[in-house]
Design an enzyme around this catalytic site. Structure first.
Site, short mmCIF file in Angstrom:
data_model
loop_
_atom_site.label_atom_id
_atom_site.label_comp_id
_atom_site.label_asym_id
_atom_site.label_seq_id
_atom_site.Cartn_x
_atom_site.Cartn_y
_atom_site.Cartn_z
N PHE A 157 -27.31 -26.62 -10.92
CA PHE A 157 -27.79 -27.97 -11.23
C PHE A 157 -26.79 -28.68 -12.15
O PHE A 157 -26.12 -28.05 -12.97
CB PHE A 157 -29.15 -27.91 -11.90
N CYS B 134 -27.07 -22.03 -12.45
CA CYS B 134 -26.93 -20.92 -11.50
C CYS B 134 -25.49 -20.56 -11.20
O CYS B 134 -25.23 -19.62 -10.45
CB CYS B 134 -27.67 -21.26 -10.20
N GLU C 217 -23.34 -26.14 1.95
CA GLU C 217 -22.34 -25.10 1.75
C GLU C 217 -21.62 -24.78 3.06
O GLU C 217 -20.42 -24.52 3.07
CB GLU C 217 -22.98 -23.84 1.18
N HIS D 164 -23.28 -18.87 -1.92
CA HIS D 164 -24.34 -19.17 -2.89
C HIS D 164 -25.69 -19.07 -2.19
O HIS D 164 -26.64 -18.52 -2.75
CB HIS D 164 -24.13 -20.55 -3.49
N LYS E 5 -28.93 -13.12 -1.50
CA LYS E 5 -30.19 -13.63 -2.04
C LYS E 5 -31.35 -13.40 -1.06
O LYS E 5 -32.52 -13.51 -1.46
CB LYS E 5 -30.08 -15.12 -2.36
N HIS F 66 -33.28 -15.45 -5.89
CA HIS F 66 -32.30 -16.23 -6.64
C HIS F 66 -32.47 -15.92 -8.12
O HIS F 66 -33.46 -16.32 -8.73
CB HIS F 66 -32.48 -17.72 -6.36
#
Length: 432
Positions: free
Chosen positions: A420, A184, A335, A324, A356, A361
């Site tokens: 990830f 991502c 975050e 994010h 988002k 996402h």
């Protein structure tokens, strides 16, 4: 001429934007949806999910690739490549390059000698998963018919780098090309590496961003069994709710987001309109866990610090962060900690939002789309809100611009992308 310590020959500007995503098939429609918190999420329709605990998705609807690509070309591309080419077409047109003319010239075999700038025109478009639907479909057909008759188009439609390849082929981009696959964070990495390539003098113009099309039973089911997806089936249109206390997972989406990056000298020579300047980039790794961020999100904090340092920008100069912000409990809280670590007292003054909330996402396309949003925010002075942030999580106690857009004019903005494997990438943009 120089700007600070950077000569004009090494400055990189954004001259074009393109996207296709659940909020719209172009930048104007998408930006309007973001600013007005109009959600592109809903119940999954791509396949029957009625018996699944997760049923929300952010689908690109009403997309007909043949309108832009024609039947023959469309069937040679995987869906993720179709998205990337269509978004690139818009970005090129937006930048003042006639995309149809470029495609027609390449079809006619225009050589680099006839148009030498094409040798310094490249493509850095990445994807997290790539041709996942094509791989799954071909495997299913193979199991059902019991034959060895695999389509000759299978590999070209499935390979991750064929989004980059198809863009280059269509528009005659003979400069450097690169396909990054960092989950991502890939959109941010692709844009950042393109930024560095132009700074090095490897290219004058680069299409950069990310693309993804993994809404298949296998792809969706995989994220669902990890418990990464929301299980909010009662209100799927508001299930993506970054930083909200009721968030329970992300809404899986698809699409593409593409920027035209250009050396300032090249942009000025052709009289291009400039959205903003890309001034900093950094990448780090948590080295902690395959899916979870490290406690305190130290990798993300280091990434933001390094990006600011590369840009020569102080934390206090930053007015906006496109987070994010996935709408997962762990990511959003960590975050928040990372932003506090980097920005100190200024963390409570900077405006932060996650788009988002409306787009879902988009996985490998997220960073590209969110970079488009940052460029529009700097251009217009309007900061898109975090949609569906109705009950803020006490652990997420910064100014996340809930529900309504805010008119202000930040000079510097950040875009965060995490993936990830603990991969992190941060971009720093500045008004021009």
């Amino acid at each position: 001429m120089t700007h600070g310590n950077v000569p004009d020959s090494r400055r990189v500007v954004v001259t074009g934007l393109g996207t296709i995503n659940p909020c719209g098939h172009d930048v104007p429609t998408t930006w309007d949806a973001m600013v007005h918190a109009r959600s592109g999420t809903g119940l999954l329709t791509r396949f029957d999910a009625s018996d699944l605990p997760s049923q929300a998705a952010a689908e690109v609807k009403g997309f007909d690739p043949e309108v832009r690509l024609g039947r023959k070309l469309a069937r040679r591309m995987g869906l993720f490549a179709q998205y990337a080419v269509v978004a690139s077409h818009e970005a090129l047109d937006d930048a003042g390059f006639d995309a149809d003319a470029l495609a027609a010239a390449n079809d006619q075999g225009v050589t680099p000698d006839a148009d030498p700038w094409l040798e310094r025109f490249g493509v850095y478009v990445g994807t997290g998963i790539g041709g996942f639907p094509e791989i799954a479909d071909e495997a299913e057909r193979r199991l059902q018919d019991g034959t060895r008759r695999i389509s000759a188009l299978f590999i070209p439609r499935a390979l991750n780098n064929l989004a980059t390849g198809q863009i280059a082929i269509r528009y005659g981009a003979r400069g450097p090309s690169l396909c990054i696959a960092t989950a991502c964070a890939v959109g941010n990495h692709s844009i950042g590496e393109a930024f560095r390539a132009i700074q090095r003098g490897d290219a004058d113009v680069l299409l950069a961003g990310g693309t993804e099309a993994a809404l298949t039973p296998l792809g969706y089911g995989g994220f669902m069994t990890m418990r990464a997806l929301t299980r909010n089936v009662e209100s799927p249109g508001s299930a993506s709710r970054p930083f909200d206390g009721d968030r329970d997972g992300f809404v899986m989406g698809e699409g593409a987001g593409i920027l035209v990056l250009e050396s300032l000298a090249h942009a000025r020579a052709r009289g291009a309109r400039i959205y903003c300047e890309l001034v900093g980039y950094a990448a780090t790794t948590d080295a902690h866990h395959i899916t979870a961020p490290a406690p305190g999100h130290g990798g993300a904090a280091r990434c933001m610090k390094l990006a600011l340092a590369s840009a020569g920008v102080a934390p206090e100069d930053v007015g906006y962060i496109n987070a994010h912000g996935t709408s997962t409990p762990l990511n959003d809280a960590e975050e928040t900690v990372a932003i506090k670590t980097v920005f100190g007292d200024h963390a409570r003054r900077v405006v932060i939002s996650s788009t988002k909330g409306v787009s879902g996402h988009l996985l490998g396309a997220a960073g590209g789309l969110e970079a488009v949003a940052v460029c529009k925010a700097l251009e217009t002075g309007v900061l898109p809100p975090t949609a569906h942030l109705d009950h803020p999580d006490p652990a997420c106690d910064l100014d996340y611009c809930p529900r309504e857009a805010r008119e202000t004019r930040p000079r510097v903005a950040l875009s965060n992308g995490f993936g990830f494997g603990g991969t992190n990438a941060c971009l720093v943009f500045r008004t021009f």
